[in-house]
Design an enzyme around this catalytic site. Structure first.
Site, PDB file in Angstrom:
ATOM      1  N   ARG A 108       0.851  -1.288   0.017  1.00 14.91           N
ATOM      2  CA  ARG A 108      -0.135   0.096   0.105  1.00 14.91           C
ATOM      3  C   ARG A 108       0.837   1.301  -0.127  1.00 14.91           C
ATOM      4  O   ARG A 108       0.408   2.331  -0.863  1.00 14.91           O
ATOM      5  CB  ARG A 108      -1.101  -0.126   1.287  1.00 14.91           C
ATOM      6  CG  ARG A 108      -1.924   1.260   1.682  1.00 14.91           C
ATOM      7  CD  ARG A 108      -2.293   1.092   3.110  1.00 14.91           C
ATOM      8  NE  ARG A 108      -2.630  -0.476   3.209  1.00 14.91           N
ATOM      9  CZ  ARG A 108      -3.855  -0.885   2.738  1.00 14.91           C
ATOM     10  NH1 ARG A 108      -4.790  -0.314   2.415  1.00 14.91           N
ATOM     11  NH2 ARG A 108      -4.109  -2.477   3.187  1.00 14.91           N
ATOM     12  N   CYS A 144     -26.900  -2.755  -7.406  1.00 15.65           N
ATOM     13  CA  CYS A 144     -28.251  -2.961  -6.469  1.00 15.65           C
ATOM     14  C   CYS A 144     -27.683  -3.657  -5.107  1.00 15.65           C
ATOM     15  O   CYS A 144     -28.041  -4.727  -5.079  1.00 15.65           O
ATOM     16  CB  CYS A 144     -29.390  -3.555  -7.174  1.00 15.65           C
ATOM     17  SG  CYS A 144     -30.850  -3.540  -6.134  1.00 15.65           S
ATOM     18  N   TYR A 183      -5.015  -1.183  -4.088  1.00 14.73           N
ATOM     19  CA  TYR A 183      -6.094  -2.186  -3.664  1.00 14.73           C
ATOM     20  C   TYR A 183      -7.244  -1.562  -4.526  1.00 14.73           C
ATOM     21  O   TYR A 183      -8.466  -1.686  -4.019  1.00 14.73           O
ATOM     22  CB  TYR A 183      -6.306  -2.575  -2.342  1.00 14.73           C
ATOM     23  CG  TYR A 183      -5.133  -3.160  -1.618  1.00 14.73           C
ATOM     24  CD1 TYR A 183      -4.637  -4.575  -1.879  1.00 14.73           C
ATOM     25  CD2 TYR A 183      -4.178  -2.490  -0.861  1.00 14.73           C
ATOM     26  CE1 TYR A 183      -3.671  -5.099  -1.490  1.00 14.73           C
ATOM     27  CE2 TYR A 183      -3.182  -3.089  -0.264  1.00 14.73           C
ATOM     28  CZ  TYR A 183      -2.790  -4.281  -0.351  1.00 14.73           C
ATOM     29  OH  TYR A 183      -1.895  -4.820  -0.156  1.00 14.73           O
TER      30      TYR A 183
HETATM   31  C1  LIG Z   1      -0.525  -7.868   1.521  1.00  9.59           C
HETATM   32  C2  LIG Z   1       0.419  -8.256   2.143  1.00  9.59           C
HETATM   33  C3  LIG Z   1       1.651  -7.291   2.229  1.00  9.59           C
HETATM   34  C4  LIG Z   1       1.462  -5.758   2.026  1.00  9.59           C
HETATM   35  O1  LIG Z   1       0.490  -5.074   2.721  1.00  9.59           O
HETATM   36  P1  LIG Z   1       0.258  -3.698   2.661  1.00  9.59           P
HETATM   37  O2  LIG Z   1      -0.685  -3.229   3.728  1.00  9.59           O
HETATM   38  O3  LIG Z   1      -0.126  -3.305   1.355  1.00  9.59           O
HETATM   39  O4  LIG Z   1       1.864  -3.046   2.760  1.00  9.59           O
HETATM   40  C5  LIG Z   1       2.918  -7.816   2.496  1.00  9.59           C
HETATM   41  N1  LIG Z   1       3.174  -8.966   2.871  1.00  9.59           N
HETATM   42  C6  LIG Z   1       2.206  -9.967   2.654  1.00  9.59           C
HETATM   43  C7  LIG Z   1       2.498 -11.287   2.850  1.00  9.59           C
HETATM   44  C8  LIG Z   1       1.185  -9.588   2.153  1.00  9.59           C
HETATM   45  O5  LIG Z   1       0.014 -10.589   1.992  1.00  9.59           O
END
Ligand SMILES: *Cc1c(COP(=O)(O)O)cnc(C)c1O
Length: 415
Positions: free
Chosen positions: A271, A337, A366
């Site tokens: 993220r 809906c 996301y």
């Molecule tokens: C989703 C995920 C991340 C990243 O999470 P963020 O909140 O997007 O930083 C890192 N490691 C694993 C194993 C994940 O599943």
């Protein structure tokens, strides 16, 4: 300005005129991703964690242009599926910069990943269950393996993203040393891993510290490891008045909690790399005054941006067409809906009129990734901005794209 840019880019920092003209040219809804901002976010992470291996958790945004930008900015790729792994290689990542993290992996995923491993023996596979090792061994895998621990600590902005303590993820941490001992002779054991969840914020650092402390202890109990990966989950300020994450403070807390280890620190944010590099543009198609509020109907909804429906997530919204109009309380609802098809509830907004363009902030992570074709609604286009200006990185899906799967299916029914 340093190469890392400011600590946060707010919705209000985007160029309003540019966004309006992009929607004019490319239609609505439209995802807009600024690659320069992606590069800045990578650079700030590298500045805060100069000693660490940093992988980008690809699932936050798998667009090729984003992956190429991340690769050029020096981050590796952490992939959660065979599809993501294929995309990382397509974007030019070398095998030694690709990590595949298997979560209850389907057999087809393992087949594909192991076949890539045969050509790229430097890639690393992270497993969260002992039997995944057996399934890899059955396929002839004896390469670089990392063990995912369940550290018993979760953190995150919503129950659905707190993975650290959930039984689904990882091997109970106290069993990891035994398994490490057992698999040592069969594979190249290179690391241990844990991911607490998503949304580490200033308030949540204690959980992060605790996870890192446990991972430091674990790493010290297993000799010869290359890295100890403490996961991602670096938070971004979704609310306009929320301060940005103090990356330096997170880095200090991480180092302190980890302590001395022979293994190098590794992190894998998703993220943080892309969230504020993206906005979603959406046109207002209906304005309806009801006694309690003004209902603003938009051409984007839960199929375009799922996070509000899925996590009660907050995304900043602004009315790009009418920034100076009087503010009213609104509920911003999509065309599906479903009661949960609401992008913002009880939200002050410059009073929109039909045809106005709204922008949703922090849609880079996301956003497109969780879009679906529910209600047979095609997914929108994505435009990326780079030094050469805007270009379409993913065209808009069409109804034809959706129906073609059915039309071609009949050709494959055996008779
Ligand atoms: C989703 C995920 C991340 C990243 O999470 P963020 O909140 O997007 O930083 C890192 N490691 C694993 C194993 C994940 O599943």
């Amino acid at each position: 300005m340093s190469a890392g840019g400011p600590a946060v880019r707010r919705l209000a920092d985007w160029d309003r005129e540019q966004l309006l003209s992009l929607a004019d040219e490319f239609g609505s809804p439209l995802y807009v991703t600024d690659l320069q901002r992606v590069a800045e976010n990578c650079q700030r992470l590298r500045d805060a964690f100069p000693e660490a291996h940093i992988s980008y958790a690809v699932k936050a945004h798998t667009g090729q242009a984003v992956l190429e930008t991340v690769r050029e900015a020096g981050l590796d790729a952490e992939c959660a599926s065979a599809g993501e792994l294929v995309r990382a290689f397509d974007a030019g990542f070398e095998g030694n910069r690709v990590r595949y993290t298997a979560v209850n992996p389907p057999s087809a995923d393992l087949d594909i990943v192991v076949s890539y491993w045969e050509d790229h023996p430097n890639l690393t596979i992270t497993v969260g269950a002992e039997d995944t090792i057996d399934r890899l061994r059955e396929r002839g895998f004896d390469g670089r393996l990392c063990l995912r621990a369940n550290p018993g600590v979760g953190a995150g902005h919503h129950e659905k993203v707190r993975t650290g303590a959930h039984a689904k993820f990882g091997i109970p941490i106290d069993r990891v040393p035994d398994i490490a001992e057992r698999v040592r002779d069969e594979v190249d054991l290179v690391g241990v891993h844990a991911h607490a969840g998503s949304g580490i914020s200033g308030d949540d650092l204690s959980a992060h510290r605790e996870l890192v402390r446990r991972m430091g202890d674990l790493a010290r109990s297993i000799p010869g490891l290359e890295f100890v990966d403490v996961g991602g989950g670096f938070g971004v300020p979704y609310h306009e008045d929320e301060p940005p994450l103090d990356l330096g403070a997170v880095a200090d807390a991480t180092r302190e909690a980890l302590g001395e280890t022979e293994a190098d620190l590794a992190i894998e944010p998703g993220r943080y790399v892309v969230a504020d590099a993206g906005v979603l543009l959406s046109e207002v198609n209906t304005v309806k005054d009801v006694p309690e509020t003004t209902v603003v109907g938009t051409d984007a909804g839960m199929t375009t941006l799922l996070r509000p429906a899925m996590y009660d997530a907050y995304h900043a919204v602004s009315n790009l067409s009418r920034p100076d109009a009087g503010v009213v309380s609104t509920i911003i609802a999509g065309p599906v809906c479903e009661t949960s098809d609401v992008l913002a509830d009880d939200r002050p907004l410059a009073r929109p009129e039909r045809g106005d363009l709204l922008a949703f902030g922090n849609a880079g992570a996301y956003g497109y990734e969780m879009a679906s074709t529910y209600n047979s609604r095609p997914r929108p286009a994505e435009v990326v901005l780079d030094d050469d200006g805007p270009r379409v990185a993913r065209r808009a899906e069409t109804i034809e794209d959706i129906t073609t799967l059915e039309r071609t299916a009949s050709e494959h029914i055996p008779n």
